[in-house]
Enzyme design. Structure first.
Site, PDB file in Angstrom:
ATOM      1  N   TYR A   1      41.091  -5.602  86.433  1.00 16.76           N
ATOM      2  CA  TYR A   1      41.984  -4.690  85.714  1.00 16.76           C
ATOM      3  C   TYR A   1      41.514  -3.257  85.919  1.00 16.76           C
ATOM      4  O   TYR A   1      40.392  -2.894  85.556  1.00 16.76           O
ATOM      5  CB  TYR A   1      41.971  -5.054  84.231  1.00 16.76           C
ATOM      6  CG  TYR A   1      43.105  -4.480  83.416  1.00 16.76           C
ATOM      7  CD1 TYR A   1      44.247  -5.231  83.159  1.00 16.76           C
ATOM      8  CD2 TYR A   1      43.029  -3.211  82.873  1.00 16.76           C
ATOM      9  CE1 TYR A   1      45.287  -4.728  82.390  1.00 16.76           C
ATOM     10  CE2 TYR A   1      44.055  -2.690  82.097  1.00 16.76           C
ATOM     11  CZ  TYR A   1      45.184  -3.452  81.865  1.00 16.76           C
ATOM     12  OH  TYR A   1      46.214  -2.949  81.097  1.00 16.76           O
TER      13      TYR A   1
ATOM     14  N   TYR B   1      51.682  -0.526  87.568  1.00 18.07           N
ATOM     15  CA  TYR B   1      51.007  -0.816  86.310  1.00 18.07           C
ATOM     16  C   TYR B   1      51.987  -1.532  85.396  1.00 18.07           C
ATOM     17  O   TYR B   1      52.836  -0.913  84.759  1.00 18.07           O
ATOM     18  CB  TYR B   1      50.501   0.474  85.665  1.00 18.07           C
ATOM     19  CG  TYR B   1      49.827   0.256  84.319  1.00 18.07           C
ATOM     20  CD1 TYR B   1      48.662  -0.497  84.219  1.00 18.07           C
ATOM     21  CD2 TYR B   1      50.362   0.804  83.150  1.00 18.07           C
ATOM     22  CE1 TYR B   1      48.044  -0.704  82.993  1.00 18.07           C
ATOM     23  CE2 TYR B   1      49.751   0.617  81.920  1.00 18.07           C
ATOM     24  CZ  TYR B   1      48.592  -0.137  81.852  1.00 18.07           C
ATOM     25  OH  TYR B   1      47.977  -0.343  80.641  1.00 18.07           O
TER      26      TYR B   1
END
Length: 406
Positions: A300, A358
């Protein structure tokens, strides 16, 4: 200690919309994009959407920053006749892989047969994560953050990054290498937002938004939706593609990390970390594996320093050695060999949050599935195990190991 649900469930379908720069998805709606992603995931799995009877959310069922998902509304919109399981993890993007563990719990309890995990994101000028703390009402926590000018996650992450640099001599060039190395993986991604090669000069000219973080150290702000279907292994055999087996998954964390970048109360060494050490240890304990067994890592990457700190917390290198590890080129994917560079594990072969899109971590799960299926665009040779992480964020954070089907 082996995980009781190891290899009993699998992700069998993935689906996504196009990705849009922030605000460019209108007049589409959150439910429109979520519905498209869910239908695409069901088609990929070879099932009807009417077979979905479970929903495992994360981010407290948040639909980006503008809305909340509602199970009844999704059922009405998509024609899902009934659900036996609907649950959500709290926190934000830190719960992304953990939501698959939540799905596994529902499946193994026989509450449902096919579950959907999804995220849709749509940002408006007045609904941006980048200024969320500055726009929040005063509170005991915000009374520290707001007067300090810490108005968004990037400002807060910059403080953690500076502390890591102070404690361990971490070089800002390591952050640049993470951005450039993952950008190189996005050039052949049809949906990627940032895909042009990134030169040293271009990176250095990127505005300094929160020292030491430049604009390109921040993740993209995008609109779009991603969904995945999880089911049991016996049902997975009848699905369209080879299943991505859920080999291990954990969520949680320890008190010292707590509210993470939304609060500055953590002592060293937790402060200069990603807060993932507790979850990483659980996953390795569940599976008997370690970082050296991973073929690809989908880390991440909302901010580049957090990739470096997760590499340390998951044991790809020792604490404080992340800078040297990264600067050794070990996060890069070598297209010629299909493997990592200098003995490293390729990181974010899809470009990640920094370069592709994203969608609060869901693209990492999709890439993990495609890697162990053997169908990824930047396919790692003989990929058997893929690590997927969620966060750093306020607890819980989470991680997952996907395994290639036998």
């Amino acid at each position: 200690m082996g995980w009781v649900n190891q290899d009993k469930c699998a992700i069998v379908g993935v689906g996504a919309t196009d990705y849009y720069m922030r605000g460019k998805s209108w007049p589409r709606t959150i439910n429109d994009m979520a519905g498209e992603a869910i239908l695409a995931a069901c088609a990929d799995a070879g099932i009807s959407v009417k077979q979905i009877d479970g929903i495992a959310y994360y981010s407290t069922a948040g639909a980006g920053y503008l809305d909340k998902f509602d199970t009844a509304s999704l059922m009405e919109t998509l024609g899902i006749p009934h659900v036996g399981f609907s649950a959500t993890l709290t926190s934000g993007g830190g719960g992304c892989p953990g939501a698959i563990g939540l799905a596994t719990a529902g499946l193994m309890n026989e509450d449902c047969t096919y579950t959907i995990t999804l995220m849709a994101l749509q940002q408006l000028p007045q609904h941006r994560l980048g200024v969320v703390f500055g726009a929040s009402a005063p509170s005991p926590e915000n009374s520290f953050l707001q007067p300090s000018g810490l108005v968004g996650p990037g400002h807060l992450m910059s403080v953690l990054a500076r502390r890591h640099m102070h404690l361990y001599g971490t070089k800002p060039e390591a952050f640049q290498e993470i951005v450039q190395g993952t950008r190189a993986n996005a050039y052949n991604r049809p949906k990627a937002i940032r895909k042009n090669p990134l030169s040293d000069e271009e990176y250095q000219k990127s505005p300094m938004l929160a020292d030491p973080l430049r604009r390109l150290d921040f993740c993209l702000e995008t609109d779009g939706a991603v969904a995945v279907v999880t089911t049991t292994m016996d049902r997975a055999k009848d699905c369209r593609h080879k299943p991505a087996v859920v080999h291990g998954v954990a969520h949680g964390g320890q008190r010292e990390w707590g509210r993470a970048f939304a609060w500055m109360g953590m002592p060293d060494p937790h402060f200069a970390s990603s807060g993932h050490k507790f979850v990483a240890d659980r996953i390795w304990d569940q599976t008997g594996l370690s970082a050296k067994d991973m073929d690809v890592a989908l880390i991440y990457d909302h901010f580049s320093p957090m990739v470096l700190m997760q590499l340390e917390d998951y044991g790809f290198c020792a604490k404080g050695e992340g800078s040297d590890y990264v600067l050794g080129g070990r996060v890069r994917y070598d297209a010629a060999t299909g493997r990592g560079v200098n003995g490293g594990v390729p990181v974010n072969t899809h470009g990640g949050n920094l370069n592709e899109a994203y969608i609060i971590g869901m693209t990492h799960i999709v890439e993990g599935v495609e890697q162990v299926r053997g169908t990824a665009i930047n396919q790692v040779k003989d990929a058997e195990f893929a690590l997927v992480s969620g966060g750093p964020a306020s607890l819980p954070v989470s991680g997952m190991i996907l395994r290639k089907a036998a």
